[in-house]
Structures are given as structure tokens and as C-alpha cells.
Design an enzyme around this catalytic site. Structure first.
Site, mmCIF file in Angstrom:
data_model
loop_
_atom_site.group_PDB
_atom_site.id
_atom_site.type_symbol
_atom_site.label_atom_id
_atom_site.label_comp_id
_atom_site.label_asym_id
_atom_site.label_seq_id
_atom_site.Cartn_x
_atom_site.Cartn_y
_atom_site.Cartn_z
ATOM 1 N N GLU A 224 0.836 -1.211 0.000
ATOM 2 C CA GLU A 224 0.000 0.000 0.000
ATOM 3 C C GLU A 224 0.872 1.263 0.000
ATOM 4 O O GLU A 224 0.867 2.044 0.959
ATOM 5 C CB GLU A 224 -0.944 0.008 1.192
ATOM 6 N N GLU B 46 -6.531 -7.688 -0.314
ATOM 7 C CA GLU B 46 -6.947 -7.620 1.092
ATOM 8 C C GLU B 46 -8.390 -7.165 1.176
ATOM 9 O O GLU B 46 -8.794 -6.231 0.473
ATOM 10 C CB GLU B 46 -6.135 -6.564 1.855
HETATM 11 C C1 GAL Z 1 -4.182 -2.416 5.167
HETATM 12 C C2 GAL Z 1 -2.770 -2.943 5.336
HETATM 13 C C3 GAL Z 1 -2.736 -4.199 6.180
HETATM 14 C C4 GAL Z 1 -3.605 -4.058 7.390
HETATM 15 C C5 GAL Z 1 -5.003 -3.710 6.947
HETATM 16 C C6 GAL Z 1 -5.980 -3.579 8.081
HETATM 17 O O1 GAL Z 1 -4.159 -1.058 4.950
HETATM 18 O O2 GAL Z 1 -2.185 -3.217 4.097
HETATM 19 O O3 GAL Z 1 -1.404 -4.459 6.524
HETATM 20 O O4 GAL Z 1 -3.091 -3.067 8.209
HETATM 21 O O5 GAL Z 1 -4.977 -2.479 6.276
HETATM 22 O O6 GAL Z 1 -7.277 -3.273 7.650
#
Ligand code: GAL
Length: 678
Positions: A150, A308
Site C-alpha cells: 500500500e 486484502e
Molecule cells: C491495510 C494494510 C494491512 C492491514 C489492513 C488492516 O491497509 O495493508 O497491513 O493493516 O490495512 O485493515
């Protein structure tokens, strides 16, 4: 380059086993196999473990993780680990710590605490990447590289002296001369003219409104500075492991606006996205769909990776809502419907300690005896049943034209109204398409518009002449475009186009507005239908914005303002152009009025819903493959619904035939194979 996709729609997650005793690995793998889990992103935040002291690499644990996953048939998306530097980096290179706009230097102690322009960070991170690629590039588990994580999430901007130098270099590349920079930024005004490059600085905190040209270029520079780090890692990886595809996870969604992904996308072998629902949104499922449709656009219409999302609550919103039973499956399939061929999560096992210990995971604190785990297994089973959709493409005839320059300027300082927010307006027009059952794909203003019959450009504020010509050409060739207020007003320098609003689009639209007249919060302007073409309700209104002006001869006024500061001026217009039409909307109409306009536009363009007659709150999206097409039907309501569709439900194995209806439970989903496409 080898294909990383073993086939089917994959279930996966960020996997951070170093948080647990080594013995947990075996238990994890057994659970992964139970759930049908085949895709693990490893090492996202492992730099401090891999290089505990400078130059001393320790990869034994990673080796055993990769070996074990490979033996279990789980492919690895190996992170370069560079997102978060170890604490020693701050001690050795204090200048690598980012500086805020106000001049405060930040300390390590969280994550992603590094200045994107810092050469020491660059060097140390590339040294790590080289070690990793050399040692593990031929490990059979490693099927994809995951550069950083990110980019820009926490360290998008650094205002330190090194960044200032870097910014000046970037500006010299862009403008060559100080005269050109002065022209671009309009520095003659407010005595800002630069006579020496050394005086040019990032837009640090100052007395009053900062220079908008400097702000816009700063946003572009920040996106490019992170991109440079990505490219340096990518190029190094490519030189060592030319066959392994490379990605970095984007964050298209409500929570982040920092990077111009139109510039980033061409440098990815695989487009991947992270998406989290906003608990502040009334209908987060619509924002999720928008994010996925923008990502598919960035992927050129091809399948992509959902890198994710969350099984249930996150930990970083004011109130972290748990997902309702069934919601995780529905959200996942909403992404798959829109082109995701991998459904991955943050993270595999919920942490016991650390900043994200209350973030949901596939294996929650409660362990296997939990609703979340059962739903994870159900998701794995469903993805297995629908595996044949992999590789098929979501079809859209509606293009949503958007860009980051418009977002940055519209939401910047000193505009006609701070209540006009770019993505809010984009979301509202997108939501109307969602309600109408139209499939939409995000595009950049300069992208090819071939194959799109409807073009939506809400508030497309910063747009080049060439991009205006691109949209105009598409309309002349038969597309139907809706362009809304504040579009076309400025060029790429953020200079106003003279001769009236909406600037560069005025000719195409056949309108001429000479003044913006925004509305106060809560104030509305009544809209009056002046044509049969768009059926507005008696109480139709616009909010946020109105404009004073007129339609040219030959342009049809569909509605005007019955009251308010622009009384009598056109609120909605339409002009026939060649085989197409160009529509303008000079306010932010209420939802019902946008719906009416979209209905009229569908009549004009012949673009019809994916499934006509869907009950409210039910979403249907089609993916078309070489052998068959697949209809995803998602019931976002809390009622059972009957849906008029035909096909073989891959999830339940049941057939819906002509004359019968598919019954979907409250919150339920179906994926129908509709028959041969050959
Ligand atoms: C994203 C990040 C992850 C985790 C996640 C939590 O922004 O890439 O590592 O922190 O959020 O929602």
C-alpha cells in the site's frame, strides 16, 4: 513470464506466522487445507526479522515457511518487506524519518515511517530486495512478488529538505525553466514569483491559501516519488527473476486518495487492490462495487486480485462494525463478479498483540469454533464451486471517467464550495447506475472509449484538451455522455478556461454558464421539468451547486431552476451530437432526479440493465467467458427475493428456468452459468 494463476478462483490472505511459535505453522497449514486456501502473501512487514541488524540477513524462518507452504500446495506472493523499515534505520539515518507539513519530524514506532525521497532508505531497501530475490527467486513456492505494501498509505508526503530538493528536480524535469514554472503556478499573483530555484519549496504550512498550482504539482510529485521506489524494486526483481510477475497492492476506495493509479497501473504485471468497507457509509456495498469497477478499469477490463479485505471488523475506524452473517461471502462475490479471480484477506490469524490485534482474520481469537471460521470454510467451498469463472471478463457498456487531478483540486483549498467533494459526486452517479442495474467500468479521460455507449463524467474538473477531444469523438461516434458541474473548467495546469463554464466541454454540450452559484448546506434549489424526456418529481431539487447561464440554440433544456440563486437557468440539458448525445447537469440533483436522468439516458443509448426487473437492493453482474457466461446475483436486502433469471446455480446446483424465479434468501447469493457463449 510464467502465469502465476494455477486455475480457479483463489482464496488467500496475508500470512504472518512469525507472530506465533514455529509449531503453529503445521496447524495453520492443516487449517488452510481444510478451508481450500491456496494463496499466501508472506513477509509484508518482516524486514526487522529478516535484517535484525544492518547487513545481517536472517532468512531461516522464511525458508521453512516457504518450504512448508509449498509442500502443502499453497502458492506464495512474496513481499519485498520494504513497507516498514526496522528501528535501526531511524538510528542510522535520522533524515529518513518523514517530516510533516508543519515541520515536525516523525519518529519510528509505527509502520511505513520513511521519506520516499530518502536515498539511504532507497539503498537499504534495495539491498534487502536483492538478498531476497537472489535467495528465494527460484523457490518453487514463490509465484508473485509483492512490492512494498500500500504505497503512500502512511508516508505519502514528506516535507523535509531532501524531499524539497527532489521536488525541485521533478519540477525542473516538468517545466525546464523557472519562467514556465512561474506561468504554471500563476506566481505573478500575490508576489510569489520565483527568481531562483532554491526558493521553490514543498507547500509547507503557510499563512493563508497555498498556491494551488504548487499543491497540485506536489500531489503529482508525491505519487511519482512513491512510484519511483516501486519501480526501483520492480526493476531489480525483474533483473534477477524475469519470470515472476510483480504487483503492489492499490487502495482504491473511500479511505485513500493519495496515488494516481492511472500512472501506476501500466507498471504492474498483476493489478491488485485492498478494499475495506466504510462504517460511515449508508450502503457500503455500492462503494465496494465502485472500487472494484475502477480497479477492473485499471486492469484494462481483465481479471485482478483482491489482495486484502476483511472477514469481519477492522480496527482503524471510529467504530469497527462486525460483518453480518453471510456478508463476507456476499462482499467477496461482489468483487469476483467485477473481475477478482483471487479473494484474499488481511490476515490469516488474528494477532494476540500489536496494533491490529482487534482486526478480524480468517482464524479469529476464538479459533475454529467460531462463525467467522465456518464462513471462511464456506467461502473456500463456494470459490471451489465457481472455479470455472476464472478468466472470464465482466462486461460494461457504461464508462465512468475519473482522474486523480480532479480529486486533488476539487477537494483542495479555495474552490466555490467546500461541500462539493469529488468522490462523493462520483459515488452518487455511480450509485444511480447501480440502482438501475447497469454495469460500469472506470476509465481515465484519455483511455479508449470504444465499446462504451454511455460515458459518465461527474465533476471532471481537470482535463486536457486532448482528453476533451477523446470524449467528444466518442460522442460524435454515437456515445451518450453525461457531464456534470465543475467539469472541464481548468486545464492540466489548473488554469481556468476562458469564455464561460463548463470550459472545455461547453461546445460539446451546447451550453454557456457565466457564474457558479453554490448553495449553503441544507439549502436546495427546486428543479422544474421542461421536457418530456426526463420525468422529474414535483419536489425534485438540486443541492450544493447551481449555475447561471443559458443553453445554446439547438440544445434542449430538460429542467431548469424554479427558485434559488440561479432561477430560470438550465439545470439539465441535452444536445444531439452526430449519432450520440451530450447531457449537462449544473447541480447535484436528488437521487430520484439522477435516477430519472439515467433512465432517460438508457432510453437514448439502448443500454439496458444486466437483469431487467430486479428487486431493489439486488445486484446482478455478468462475467463472460469463452465457454459460458456467468451471472452473479447478490441480495443485499434483509428479505428473501424472487429474481427473474435463468441458469444453473454453481453454488446450489439448482436450475432456474424460464417462467420460474430464482429464490434468494435475505443476504443470499447465486452464481448462474447461463449457457454456452460459443
Ligand atoms: C491495510 C494494510 C494491512 C492491514 C489492513 C488492516 O491497509 O495493508 O497491513 O493493516 O490495512 O485493515
Amino acid at each position: 513470464m510464467t502465469s502465476w494463476q494455477p486455475g480457479g478462483v483463489l482464496l488467500g490472505a496475508d500470512y504472518n506466522p512469525e507472530q506465533w511459535p514455529e509449531a503453529t505453522l503445521a496447524e495453520d497449514v492443516a487449517l488452510m487445507q481444510q478451508a481450500g486456501f491456496t494463496f499466501a502473501t508472506v513477509g509484508v512487514f518482516s524486514w526487522a526479522l529478516w535484517e535484525p541488524t544492518p547487513g545481517d540477513y536472517k532468512f531461516e524462518r522464511l525458508q521453512s515457511i516457504l518450504d512448508t507452504l509449498h509442500e502443502a500446495g499453497i502458492m506464495v506472493d512474496l513481499a519485498t518487506g520494504t513497507a516498514s523499515a526496522p528501528p535501526w534505520l531511524a538510528r542510522l539515518y535520522p533524515d529518513a524519518m518523514p517530516v510533516t507539513r508543519e515541520g515536525l519530524q516523525l519518529s519510528h514506532g509505527s509502520r511505513q515511517t520513511w521519506c520516499p525521497s530518502n536515498p539511504d532508505f532507497g539503498e537499504r531497501s534495495l539491498a534487502l530486495v536483492k538478498e531476497l530475490a537472489t535467495r528465494f527467486g527460484d523457490h518453487p513456492a514463490v509465484r508473485m512478488w509483492h512490492v512494498g505494501n500500500e504505497f503512500g498509505c502512511h508516508n505519502l508526503m514528506c516535507f523535509c529538505g531532501i524531499s524539497a530538493d527532489d521536488f525541485r528536480g521533478w519540477l525542473k524535469d516538468r517545466y525546464t525553466t523557472l519562467d514556465a514554472l512561474n506561468h504554471a503556478w500563476g506566481t505573478t499573483f500575490w508576489s510569489q514569483r520565483y527568481a531562483d530555484w532554491a526558493d521553490v519549496i514543498p507547500p509547507r504550512t503557510t499563512t493563508a491559501i497555498p498556491n494551488p498550482g504548487a499543491e497540485l504539482d506536489w500531489r503529482r510529485f508525491c505519487s511519482d516519488a512513491s512510484l519511483r521506489q516501486y519501480l526501483a524494486e520492480r526493476d531489480l526483481l525483474r533483473s534477477i527473476t524475469p519470470d515472476i510477475p510483480i504487483t503492489t497492492n492499490f487502495m482504491v476506495g473511500h479511505a485513500f486518495d493519495g496515488l494516481d493509479y492511472h500512472q501506476w497501473a501500466p507498471h504492474q504485471d498483476v493489478i491488485s487492490n485492498d478494499h475495506y468497507l466504510g462504517s460511515h457509509l449508508d450502503q457500503p456495498e455500492i462503494e465496494l462495487a465502485l472500487s472494484a469497477d475502477i480497479i477492473r478499469g485499471l486492469a484494462g477490463g481483465n481479471p485482478w486480485v483482491l489482495m486484502e479485505h476483511s472477514t469481519s471488523a477492522v480496527n482503524w475506524q471510529p467504530v469497527n462494525l462486525a460483518k453480518a452473517p453471510g456478508q463476507m461471502l456476499r462482499d467477496s462475490l461482489s468483487h469476483v463478479a467485477r473481475g477478482a479471480d483471487t479473494v484474499a484477506f488481511f490476515q490469516w490469524r488474528a494477532s494476540r498483540s500489536g496494533a491490529e490485534k482487534y482486526h478480524s482474520a480468517l482464524v479469529p481469537h476464538a479459533g475454529k469454533d467460531s462463525c467467522v471460521w465456518h464462513e471462511v470454510c464456506e467461502l473456500g467451498e463456494v470459490l471451489g464451486k465457481i472455479s470455472e469463472v476464472e478468466g472470464s471478463r465482466t462486461q460494461s457498456r457504461v464508462a465512468l471517467v475519473h482522474n486523480w487531478d480532479s480529486l486533488w483540486t476539487t477537494d483542495g483549498d479555495s474552490t466555490p464550495s467546500e461541500h462539493h467533494r469529488y468522490m462523493t459526486e462520483v459515488n452518487r452517479w455511480y450509485a444511480a447506475c447501480w440502482r438501475a442495474g447497469l454495469s460500469v467500468q472506470g476509465v481515465a479521460p484519455g483511455d479508449s472509449l470504444d465499446g462504451f455507449d454511455v460515458i459518465l463524467a461527474p465533476g471532471l474538473h481537470v482535463v486536457t484538451d486532448a482528453e476533451i477531444a477523446n470524449i467528444t469523438k466518442a460522442v460524435e461516434s454515437g456515445a451518450h455522455a453525461v457531464i456534470t458541474y465543475f467539469s472541464g473548467t481548468v486545464d492540466e495546469l489548473d488554469h481556468v478556461r476562458l469564455g464561460g463554464y463548463p470550459g472545455g466541454f461547453a461546445e460539446l454540450l451546447g451550453v454557456h454558464f457565466d457564474e457558479f452559484a453554490p448553495l449553503l448546506p441544507g439549502q436546495t434549489a427546486a428543479l422544474r421539468s421542461t421536457s418530456e424526456r426526463v420525468q422529474l418529481a414535483g419536489n425534485a431539487s438540486g443541492s450544493i451547486w447551481t449555475e447561471r447561464g443559458r443553453a445554446d440554440d439547438g440544445t434542449e433544456v430538460l429542467a431548469d431552476y424554479a427558485d434559488g440563486p440561479s432561477q430560470g437557468s438550465p439545470a439539465m440539458t441535452r444536445r444531439t451530437v452526430g449519432n450520440g448525445s451530450a447531457w449537462y447537469v449544473s447541480t447535484s440533483p436528488d437521487d430520484a432526479s439522477i435516477d430519472s436522468l439515467i433512465a432517460a439516458l438508457s432510453d437514448d443509448s439502448g443500454v439496458s440493465p444486466t437483469v431487467p426487473g430486479l428487486p431493489e437492493g439486488v445486484d446482478a453482474v455478468r462475467r463472460v467467458g469463452e465457454q459460458a457466461s456467468y451471472l452473479f446475483v447478490l441480495n443485499h436486502t434483509d428479505q428473501e427475493v424472487a429474481v427473474p433469471v435463468v441458469g444453473h446455480d454453481l453454488i446450489t446446483g439448482t436450475e432456474s428456468t424460464d417462467g420460474s424465479s430464482l429464490l434468494l434468501l435475505a443476504g443470499g447469493v447465486a452464481v448462474l452459468r447461463e449457457g454456452s457463449t460459443s
